[in-house]
Design a protein around this motif. Structure first.
Motif, PDB file in Angstrom:
ATOM      1  N   LEU A  69       2.457  75.061 -66.016  1.00  0.00           N
ATOM      2  CA  LEU A  69       3.357  75.750 -67.083  1.00  0.00           C
ATOM      3  C   LEU A  69       3.785  76.954 -66.319  1.00  0.00           C
ATOM      4  N   TYR A  70       4.636  77.534 -67.077  1.00  0.00           N
ATOM      5  CA  TYR A  70       5.239  78.803 -66.656  1.00  0.00           C
ATOM      6  C   TYR A  70       5.332  79.908 -67.709  1.00  0.00           C
ATOM      7  N   ILE A  71       4.912  80.932 -67.124  1.00  0.00           N
ATOM      8  CA  ILE A  71       5.061  82.197 -68.221  1.00  0.00           C
ATOM      9  C   ILE A  71       6.094  83.408 -67.325  1.00  0.00           C
ATOM     10  N   PRO A  72       7.143  83.071 -68.321  1.00  0.00           N
ATOM     11  CA  PRO A  72       8.420  83.927 -67.492  1.00  0.00           C
ATOM     12  C   PRO A  72       8.063  85.472 -67.529  1.00  0.00           C
ATOM     13  N   VAL A  73       7.223  86.162 -68.462  1.00  0.00           N
ATOM     14  CA  VAL A  73       7.297  87.700 -68.462  1.00  0.00           C
ATOM     15  C   VAL A  73       6.447  88.040 -67.153  1.00  0.00           C
ATOM     16  N   SER A  74       5.496  87.323 -66.480  1.00  0.00           N
ATOM     17  CA  SER A  74       4.617  87.373 -65.370  1.00  0.00           C
ATOM     18  C   SER A  74       5.221  86.817 -64.197  1.00  0.00           C
ATOM     19  N   SER A  75       5.960  85.616 -64.371  1.00  0.00           N
ATOM     20  CA  SER A  75       6.478  84.780 -63.302  1.00  0.00           C
ATOM     21  C   SER A  75       5.213  84.001 -62.724  1.00  0.00           C
ATOM     22  N   PHE A  76       4.107  83.750 -63.494  1.00  0.00           N
ATOM     23  CA  PHE A  76       3.283  82.976 -63.018  1.00  0.00           C
ATOM     24  C   PHE A  76       3.496  81.375 -63.442  1.00  0.00           C
ATOM     25  N   VAL A  77       3.262  80.649 -62.455  1.00  0.00           N
ATOM     26  CA  VAL A  77       2.986  79.128 -62.290  1.00  0.00           C
ATOM     27  C   VAL A  77       1.543  78.560 -62.546  1.00  0.00           C
ATOM     28  N   VAL A  78       1.066  78.428 -63.810  1.00  0.00           N
ATOM     29  CA  VAL A  78      -0.408  78.120 -64.091  1.00  0.00           C
ATOM     30  C   VAL A  78      -0.657  76.543 -63.971  1.00  0.00           C
ATOM     31  N   THR A  79      -1.763  76.195 -63.182  1.00  0.00           N
ATOM     32  CA  THR A  79      -2.187  75.024 -63.376  1.00  0.00           C
ATOM     33  C   THR A  79      -3.447  74.942 -64.035  1.00  0.00           C
ATOM     34  N   PRO A  80      -3.283  74.235 -65.130  1.00  0.00           N
ATOM     35  CA  PRO A  80      -4.560  74.352 -66.168  1.00  0.00           C
ATOM     36  C   PRO A  80      -5.656  73.011 -65.645  1.00  0.00           C
ATOM     37  N   VAL A  81      -6.755  73.224 -65.311  1.00  0.00           N
ATOM     38  CA  VAL A  81      -7.788  72.389 -64.472  1.00  0.00           C
ATOM     39  C   VAL A  81      -8.882  72.231 -65.647  1.00  0.00           C
ATOM     40  N   LEU A  82      -9.261  70.760 -65.747  1.00  0.00           N
ATOM     41  CA  LEU A  82     -10.118  70.657 -66.950  1.00  0.00           C
ATOM     42  C   LEU A  82     -11.601  70.238 -66.235  1.00  0.00           C
ATOM     43  N   GLY A  83     -12.494  70.992 -66.707  1.00  0.00           N
ATOM     44  CA  GLY A  83     -13.809  70.610 -66.185  1.00  0.00           C
ATOM     45  C   GLY A  83     -14.855  70.143 -67.254  1.00  0.00           C
ATOM     46  N   TRP A  84     -15.973  69.505 -66.843  1.00  0.00           N
ATOM     47  CA  TRP A  84     -17.296  69.074 -67.594  1.00  0.00           C
ATOM     48  C   TRP A  84     -18.232  69.775 -67.052  1.00  0.00           C
ATOM     49  N   TRP A  85     -18.823  70.516 -67.893  1.00  0.00           N
ATOM     50  CA  TRP A  85     -19.991  71.448 -67.229  1.00  0.00           C
ATOM     51  C   TRP A  85     -21.331  70.607 -67.560  1.00  0.00           C
ATOM     52  N   ARG A  86     -21.438  69.574 -66.514  1.00  0.00           N
ATOM     53  CA  ARG A  86     -22.605  68.743 -66.573  1.00  0.00           C
ATOM     54  C   ARG A  86     -23.764  69.303 -66.195  1.00  0.00           C
ATOM     55  N   ALA A  87     -23.860  70.391 -65.407  1.00  0.00           N
ATOM     56  CA  ALA A  87     -25.039  71.010 -65.126  1.00  0.00           C
ATOM     57  C   ALA A  87     -24.895  72.520 -65.533  1.00  0.00           C
ATOM     58  N   PRO A  88     -25.137  72.884 -66.714  1.00  0.00           N
ATOM     59  CA  PRO A  88     -25.042  74.426 -67.236  1.00  0.00           C
ATOM     60  C   PRO A  88     -25.627  75.294 -66.323  1.00  0.00           C
TER      61      PRO A  88
END
Length: 276
Positions: A175-194
Motif C-alpha cells: 500500500l502507499y501513503i502519499p503524505v510520507s511516500s511510504f510503500v508499506v508491505t503488511p506482513v501477517l504473523g501467527w504468534w505460535r510461541a508467545p
C-alpha cells in the motif's frame, strides 16, 4: 542496522484509514508478494537484536489455527484496490517499509499486537500502530523476503518480541501513503510461541498492548474518525486508545474480507484533535 520507529509510524497518519479505504472496490484474486525461502527465522542471544538479518524466512499456513484460515485465505485473494485507493507508484518510487500484523491467542481469544507512540513525540504523539519500519539494506530483496525480515526485525526492536515464536502466514499487497511516500508491505504473523513484550525505548513508545479481536468487531467500539482536513476513515476505541489512520484502515479491511465484520454505525463520528 537503522532504527526507524519515528519515520515509519508517520505511515499511520494519513493513509488508507484516514482518507478511507475503498469498500466498494471490485472483488477478484490478485496475490501479493511471497517469500521464497523455506527455513525458520534465525535464533538470537536472549535480550539482543537479531544478529543475522539475512536468516531465511518462510510464509506458510502449516499448523495455523483454524480461526485464522479466513485471514490467510483473504491474504491470498485480496486485490490492492480492495485495501486502499492509494497504491504504490508504478515508477517504483517510494520509501519501502513493512509492518507486522501479529495475531495471537489471549485470555479472551484471538487478539492483535499493537503499540502506542510516546506522547512526547512531535509527530503523531499517542497514536497506536502496528510494529514496523523502513527496510534496511541487510533485510535483503525488497520484492521478496526483505519486507518479511524488516517486519520481524522492527517488531523485535520496538516491542522486544522474539521472532522465533512467530510464524508468518501471509503477505498483503503493498500500500502507499502519499503524505510520507511510504510503500508499506503488511506482513501477517501467527504468534505460535508467545514471548514477553513491552516498551523498549520509552522515548518513542508509550506502551505495547494486545487487543482482543472480539473488541475490534464489537460495533460499540467502532466509529468514523474525522481529520481536521476533512478526510475520514474507520476507527476503533479499544484498550483506552483510539486506533485510526493506516492501522485502523488495514484492520477494517481484514475484518471485512475475513468475514468477521459486524454491522456498525458508520455515522458515529470521532473528531481527531489537530495535534494528531
Amino acid at each position: 542496522m537503522t532504527h526507524t520507529h519515528t519515520d515509519t509510524h508517520a505511515t499511520d497518519t494519513h493513509a488508507a484509514g484516514t482518507h478511507g479505504p475503498d469498500p466498494g472496490a471490485a472483488d477478484g484474486p490478485a496475490p501479493g508478494p511471497r517469500a521464497v525461502d523455506a527455513q525458520a527465522p534465525g535464533s538470537r542471544a536472549a535480550g539482543t537484536p537479531a544478529a543475522n538479518t539475512r536468516a531465511a524466512v518462510d510464509v506458510t499456513t502449516t499448523g495455523l489455527p483454524a480461526w485464522l484460515d479466513p485471514v490467510a485465505q483473504a491474504a491470498r485473494s485480496v486485490r490492492p484496490q480492495q485495501l486502499s485507493r492509494f497504491l504504490p507508484p508504478e515508477s517504483g518510487a517510494g520509501r519501502q517499509s513493512a509492518v507486522l500484523i501479529l495475531f495471537g491467542e489471549g485470555a479472551r481469544g484471538p487478539e492483535l499486537l499493537l503499540m502506542e507512540r510516546a506522547g512526547t513525540l512531535r509527530s503523531h504523539p499517542g497514536q497506536p500502530s502496528f510494529p514496523g519500519g523502513s527496510l534496511d539494506p541487510d533485510d535483503g530483496d525488497q520484492a521478496t523476503t526483505g519486507p518479511l525480515r524488516a517486519a520481524l526485525r522492527e517488531a523485535e526492536e520496538e516491542t522486544g518480541l522474539d521472532p522465533r515464536g512467530v510464524q508468518l502466514f501471509g503477505v498483503l499487497p503493498r500500500l502507499y501513503i502519499p503524505v510520507s511516500s511510504f510503500v508499506v508491505t503488511p506482513v501477517l504473523g501467527w504468534w505460535r510461541a508467545p514471548s514477553p513484550v513491552g516498551v523498549v525505548d520509552p522515548g518513542e513508545t508509550a506502551r505495547v498492548f494486545t487487543v482482543p479481536v472480539a473488541d475490534l468487531t464489537d460495533p460499540a467500539n467502532r466509529a468514523t474518525a474525522v481529520h481536521p482536513s476533512g478526510h475520514s476513515g474507520p476507527a476503533f476505541l479499544v484498550e483506552s486508545a483510539l486506533v485510526w489512520g493506516f492501522t485502523a484502515g488495514v484492520i477494517d479491511r481484514i475484518l471485512h474480507y475475513a468475514g468477521w465484520e459486524r454491522p456498525w454505525d458508520r455515522a458515529r463520528q470521532v473528531p481527531l484533535d489537530w495535534r494528531t
